[in-house]
Design a protein around this motif. Structure first.
Motif, mmCIF file in Angstrom:
data_model
loop_
_atom_site.group_PDB
_atom_site.id
_atom_site.type_symbol
_atom_site.label_atom_id
_atom_site.label_comp_id
_atom_site.label_asym_id
_atom_site.label_seq_id
_atom_site.Cartn_x
_atom_site.Cartn_y
_atom_site.Cartn_z
ATOM 1 N N ARG A 1 -0.439 -7.272 -5.822
ATOM 2 C CA ARG A 1 -1.201 -6.051 -5.544
ATOM 3 C C ARG A 1 -0.381 -4.830 -5.945
ATOM 4 O O ARG A 1 0.799 -4.721 -5.656
ATOM 5 N N GLY A 2 -1.042 -3.913 -6.635
ATOM 6 C CA GLY A 2 -0.361 -2.705 -7.086
ATOM 7 C C GLY A 2 0.169 -2.798 -8.497
ATOM 8 O O GLY A 2 0.560 -1.790 -9.083
ATOM 9 N N ASP B 1 -6.101 -1.293 -5.171
ATOM 10 C CA ASP B 1 -5.236 -1.973 -4.202
ATOM 11 C C ASP B 1 -4.570 -0.959 -3.285
ATOM 12 O O ASP B 1 -4.473 -1.164 -2.070
ATOM 13 N N ARG B 2 -4.114 0.117 -3.871
ATOM 14 C CA ARG B 2 -3.435 1.168 -3.099
ATOM 15 C C ARG B 2 -4.399 1.825 -2.120
ATOM 16 O O ARG B 2 -4.067 2.032 -0.947
ATOM 17 N N ARG C 1 4.406 2.713 -8.868
ATOM 18 C CA ARG C 1 5.383 3.610 -9.484
ATOM 19 C C ARG C 1 6.105 2.929 -10.654
ATOM 20 O O ARG C 1 6.241 3.511 -11.738
ATOM 21 N N SER C 2 6.568 1.703 -10.435
ATOM 22 C CA SER C 2 7.286 0.999 -11.505
ATOM 23 C C SER C 2 6.353 0.694 -12.681
ATOM 24 O O SER C 2 6.766 0.772 -13.850
ATOM 25 N N GLU D 1 3.093 -3.072 3.616
ATOM 26 C CA GLU D 1 2.331 -3.503 2.446
ATOM 27 C C GLU D 1 1.912 -2.305 1.602
ATOM 28 O O GLU D 1 1.961 -2.354 0.352
ATOM 29 N N TYR D 2 1.528 -1.228 2.247
ATOM 30 C CA TYR D 2 1.136 -0.009 1.543
ATOM 31 C C TYR D 2 2.314 0.549 0.748
ATOM 32 O O TYR D 2 2.163 0.938 -0.425
ATOM 33 N N GLU D 3 3.494 0.570 1.362
ATOM 34 C CA GLU D 3 4.684 1.065 0.670
ATOM 35 C C GLU D 3 5.057 0.151 -0.495
ATOM 36 O O GLU D 3 5.521 0.624 -1.538
ATOM 37 N N ARG D 4 4.873 -1.157 -0.310
ATOM 38 C CA ARG D 4 5.170 -2.097 -1.388
ATOM 39 C C ARG D 4 4.251 -1.848 -2.593
ATOM 40 O O ARG D 4 4.696 -1.854 -3.746
#
Length: 527
Positions: free
Chosen positions: A159-160, A404-405, A476-477, A467-470
């Motif tokens: 996710r993300g 996802d975010r 970002r990456s 999970e949100y921070e992950r």
């Protein structure tokens, strides 16, 4: 954004043969000599229907070939270059899809027959240590359903991330198209999809992809449940996930960090839908909001980029169509001059007619050569500008990662709102109980239950926040990666496109300059 049919027309435009009388023009590796084409052409002797015969010899295919700047212009991919994640290209994961085979669906039914499906041979060559190191090569058979399972698992685990979009099922298309044509088209699409996964720096070494590529036999599929079971499952899990119920002690708070799965978490979906409506129409800001201004700016710029990309892609289609039309028109012009040459030769009485027939033959030759040049130019144009279509697919992956975010943020908001509600109810019950002498045992018991529910919900919220921070970190990456890749990809696209346009323009100019020299006597006569 273009539809599927338009995209296929764009990608396959160079396969069209302009005229029944025109011999098939199939161009192979530009780096090869003339002899290399012999295995891809029709017999060298012209057919009785051919207008060429002795009046016009087909021009050399070498004249229709321009060697592009890039080593991939011959259509053969170096496995060492399949990974874009490593600039040194020392590591590679090369996947090929081949040998489609029709198989019978095994059922427990006594009735013979049943559904049929195709499996494809996936061959992997790699030097990655996760796959066994240098010289590793292995094969496995997979069907399209296995690819769907892989895609679903990657969506859950990554996710993300900007996960490449898998090919569509296209069951309707398979009924309309010729079976073999559809199977080959799917093979190409699967190979392209798997190579994109292999090029992704995070997915290429994932356990999901390793199992898919290495483990023989059928992949375990996600179990499906009927609607009643889903509603029951959702009704049981929701109090534990969001409200805290009688079985709050048994809740797995990590489940809350994952999105609700379809109708399975039905009540949770309703709860998050309510929170979403509150965010949009409630008139008050949610307790947790998206505060990353840099991300919001990039998101807005990417949306604008997608609009421009769609417009450029449509113009690329127009260019390909125009070049295709020009090549076909030139070919038909050449054929018309060939027929005129034949007529002038057969009906020649005067010497001037014979000379005119020779000049007409030169014009026909120039037109046919130009036609071939346009066709080969179109092939190169499609190869380079197809990068635009690829990035339209990437933008879909970007949208999914941003969803996802948003989904993770909505879960955090919902749990935050639920905590406020639970604390308020506990405070009211404690206040009401304190007014009764000796306390109200029933109310005191409910207060303890609410406190336990608050404890579980707080733990769930912490898990959801992690999970949100992950996901934010993954976003970002990925944004950094896509910025760098977009720069490199577009520079290569521009360079290849411009050099090929210039190179073929020079070849076409040379064709017509030669014709101008051959017909220079006319200009002298007119002067």
């Amino acid at each position: 954004m273009m539809n599927h049919e338009t995209q296929q027309d764009y990608q396959n435009a160079h396969l069209h043969v302009p005229h029944d009388d025109m011999e098939t023009l199939v161009l192979d590796d530009p780096s090869n000599n003339d002899q290399s084409f012999s295995g891809h052409l029709q017999p060298s002797q012209p057919s009785p229907r051919s207008p060429f015969n002795s009046f016009l010899d087909p021009p050399s295919y070498a004249e229709a070939v321009f060697t592009s700047f890039d080593s991939s212009s011959n259509g053969h991919e170096n496995p060492d270059l399949s990974s874009r994640s490593n600039p040194s290209n020392s590591d590679y994961l090369y996947i090929s899809v081949s040998d489609p085979q029709k198989e019978q669906e095994l059922t427990n039914s006594l009735v013979p027959g049943g559904n049929t499906y195709y499996t494809y041979l996936l061959t992997t060559r790699t030097n990655l240590p996760e796959y066994g190191g240098p010289g590793s090569e292995f094969s496995v058979r997979r069907r399209f359903r296995d690819v769907v399972t892989l895609s679903d698992r990657l969506s859950e685990s990554f996710r993300g991330y900007f996960i490449p979009i898998r090919p569509d099922k296209s069951s309707v298309e398979s009924q309309v198209m010729q079976k073999q044509e559809f199977v080959e088209q799917r093979r190409v699409a699967l190979e392209k999809y798997l190579r994109k996964l292999a090029a992704h720096p995070a997915i290429r070494t994932s356990e999901e992809l390793k199992v898919f590529l290495e483990v023989k036999g059928k992949l375990p599929l996600v179990k499906s449940t009927d609607v009643a079971s889903r509603m029951l499952d959702g009704a049981v899990k929701l109090p534990r996930q969001l409200f805290g119920g009688e079985a709050v002690g048994a809740v797995d708070v990590s489940e809350v960090a994952q999105p609700a799965k379809g109708g399975r978490d039905l009540l949770r979906l309703f709860k998050e839908l309510k929170q979403s409506v509150t965010n949009d129409w409630g008139g008050t800001k949610p307790l947790v909001i998206e505060e990353d201004k840099e991300f919001l700016e990039k998101k807005e710029k990417l949306a604008e980029f997608e609009q421009h990309l769609s417009g450029v892609s449509q113009q690329a289609e127009s260019l390909v169509k125009s070049q295709q039309d020009m090549g076909e028109t030139m070919g038909e012009l050449g054929l018309a001059f060939v027929k005129l040459t034949k007529f002038e030769t057969e009906e020649a009485i005067f010497e001037t007619q014979t000379a005119r027939a020779a000049d007409l033959r030169n014009v026909a030759t120039a037109a046919v050569k130009s036609s071939r040049l346009y066709r080969e130019l179109n092939t190169q144009t499609i190869k380079h500008l197809d990068k635009l279509h690829e990035y339209l697919g990437i933008m879909l992956a970007v949208d999914n990662a941003f969803s996802d975010r948003s989904s993770a943020l909505l879960t955090v908001q919902t749990l935050s709102s639920e905590l406020v509600s639970l604390n308020s109810r506990a405070e009211k019950l404690e206040a009401a109980s304190s007014k009764i002498f000796g306390g109200d045992k029933s109310r005191l018991r409910k207060v303890e239950e609410l406190k336990e529910a608050i404890r579980v919900t707080e733990n769930s919220k912490l898990c959801a926040e992690r999970e949100y921070e992950r996901i934010k970190k993954n976003n970002r990456s990925e944004l950094e990666r896509i910025d760098q890749e977009r720069h490199n990809d577009f520079m290569n696209m521009f360079r290849g496109f411009v050099i090929n346009q210039a190179g073929y323009a020079e070849k076409m100019a040379a064709v017509w300059e030669k014709l101008a020299d051959e017909t220079s006597t006319y200009s002298k006569d007119s002067s």
